[in-house]
Motif scaffolding. Structure first.
Motif, PDB file in Angstrom:
ATOM      1  N   GLY A 170      58.193  70.618  44.995  1.00  0.00           N
ATOM      2  CA  GLY A 170      59.216  70.892  44.533  1.00  0.00           C
ATOM      3  C   GLY A 170      58.918  70.039  43.287  1.00  0.00           C
ATOM      4  O   GLY A 170      57.456  69.642  42.417  1.00  0.00           O
ATOM      5  N   THR A 171      59.804  69.761  42.751  1.00  0.00           N
ATOM      6  CA  THR A 171      60.214  68.466  41.615  1.00  0.00           C
ATOM      7  C   THR A 171      60.559  66.983  41.208  1.00  0.00           C
ATOM      8  O   THR A 171      61.536  66.807  41.977  1.00  0.00           O
ATOM      9  CB  THR A 171      60.389  69.192  39.610  1.00  0.00           C
ATOM     10  OG1 THR A 171      59.858  70.997  39.443  1.00  0.00           O
ATOM     11  CG2 THR A 171      60.714  68.902  38.441  1.00  0.00           C
ATOM     12  N   ILE A 172      59.615  66.539  41.356  1.00  0.00           N
ATOM     13  CA  ILE A 172      59.958  64.913  41.635  1.00  0.00           C
ATOM     14  C   ILE A 172      60.292  64.616  39.578  1.00  0.00           C
ATOM     15  O   ILE A 172      58.784  64.617  38.766  1.00  0.00           O
ATOM     16  CB  ILE A 172      59.132  64.022  41.862  1.00  0.00           C
ATOM     17  CG1 ILE A 172      59.246  64.539  43.369  1.00  0.00           C
ATOM     18  CG2 ILE A 172      59.258  62.569  41.767  1.00  0.00           C
ATOM     19  CD1 ILE A 172      57.592  63.892  43.887  1.00  0.00           C
ATOM     20  N   SER A 173      61.551  64.229  39.099  1.00  0.00           N
ATOM     21  CA  SER A 173      61.243  63.810  37.942  1.00  0.00           C
ATOM     22  C   SER A 173      62.066  61.892  37.689  1.00  0.00           C
ATOM     23  O   SER A 173      62.848  61.751  38.208  1.00  0.00           O
ATOM     24  CB  SER A 173      62.761  65.031  36.964  1.00  0.00           C
ATOM     25  OG  SER A 173      62.791  64.225  35.718  1.00  0.00           O
ATOM     26  N   ILE A 174      60.650  61.534  36.903  1.00  0.00           N
ATOM     27  CA  ILE A 174      61.712  60.210  37.126  1.00  0.00           C
ATOM     28  C   ILE A 174      61.367  59.908  35.417  1.00  0.00           C
ATOM     29  O   ILE A 174      61.004  59.937  34.683  1.00  0.00           O
ATOM     30  CB  ILE A 174      59.916  59.557  36.987  1.00  0.00           C
ATOM     31  CG1 ILE A 174      59.793  59.390  38.496  1.00  0.00           C
ATOM     32  CG2 ILE A 174      60.386  57.391  37.081  1.00  0.00           C
ATOM     33  CD1 ILE A 174      58.216  59.202  39.215  1.00  0.00           C
ATOM     34  N   ALA A 175      62.825  59.250  34.887  1.00  0.00           N
ATOM     35  CA  ALA A 175      63.375  58.943  33.999  1.00  0.00           C
ATOM     36  C   ALA A 175      62.731  57.627  33.052  1.00  0.00           C
ATOM     37  O   ALA A 175      61.920  57.040  33.845  1.00  0.00           O
ATOM     38  CB  ALA A 175      65.038  58.388  33.816  1.00  0.00           C
ATOM     39  N   SER A 176      62.666  57.566  32.025  1.00  0.00           N
ATOM     40  CA  SER A 176      61.546  56.218  30.943  1.00  0.00           C
ATOM     41  C   SER A 176      62.168  55.143  31.808  1.00  0.00           C
ATOM     42  O   SER A 176      63.106  54.920  31.534  1.00  0.00           O
ATOM     43  CB  SER A 176      61.975  56.881  29.053  1.00  0.00           C
ATOM     44  OG  SER A 176      61.738  55.661  28.568  1.00  0.00           O
TER      45      SER A 176
END
Length: 199
Positions: free
Chosen positions: A138-144
């Motif tokens: 899937g998608t792994i989104s990591i914030a700044s």
């Protein structure tokens, strides 16, 4: 637990003979264990929240997340941890880490991500199962400014591949074996292989 209802576990154990079927919100504080079957329905929330103490939720058996899992803190800079002792944690919904009032965020599980993981507070995944791995299709989104650390076991991309998005950092430890069964797409600011083996 019905839709629109909130069940709060302030520590303690739900026995192995009890099935927990969540359509609403479950909030866990302190050290709590669900020893039986756990099911999560679409639209449900399972929230582990440090609140005056470290929050640790242990699910004795693997389960599929069809709703939202949140790791956060609501009072004080306390850690929040989700542990799955046996079997897989399969994510078909959203897993999100939140800064809240501070503290660290941990998942100890054989984790299969088929949907979305949002890292809004730095997260460490300790693969603790018999055949430990993080499998991402899937998608792994990591914030700044945030980091996802995979500390042990394997990191695997599924046959359909998977994506890493956001402006944060993913750090893969020196004992990790990385297996690419499909394309791995990354737009992260930093993707660090710290001595890992890539196949």
């Amino acid at each position: 637990n019905s839709s629109g209802k909130t069940l709060t576990l302030n520590g303690g154990t739900v026995g192995s003979g009890v099935t927990v079927d969540n359509s609403g919100t479950i909030v866990t504080n302190g050290t709590s264990t669900i020893s039986g079957t756990l099911t999560t329905q679409t639209g449900s929330t399972l929230r582990t929240a440090g609140n005056g103490a470290t929050a640790i939720l242990t699910a004795a058996n693997g389960f599929t997340n069809n709703g939202t899992i949140e790791l956060t803190a609501t009072s004080g800079a306390y850690n929040s941890t989700l542990t799955v002792s046996s079997g897989q944690l399969t994510n078909a919904g959203t897993i999100t880490t939140l800064t809240g009032t501070g503290g660290a965020r941990y998942i100890n599980a054989d984790l299969v991500n088929n949907s979305t993981i949002d890292v809004n507070a730095s997260l460490t995944i300790n693969n603790s199962a018999t055949t430990p791995k993080l499998t991402n299709s899937g998608t792994i989104s990591i914030a700044s400014g945030k980091t996802l650390t995979v500390s042990s076991g394997q990191f695997i991309t599924g046959a359909a591949g998977g994506s890493l998005t956001g402006s944060g950092t993913m750090s893969i430890g020196s004992t990790i074996t990385v297996t690419l069964n499909g394309d791995l797409t990354s737009s992260l600011s930093n993707l660090n292989f710290n001595g890992a083996t890539v196949n």
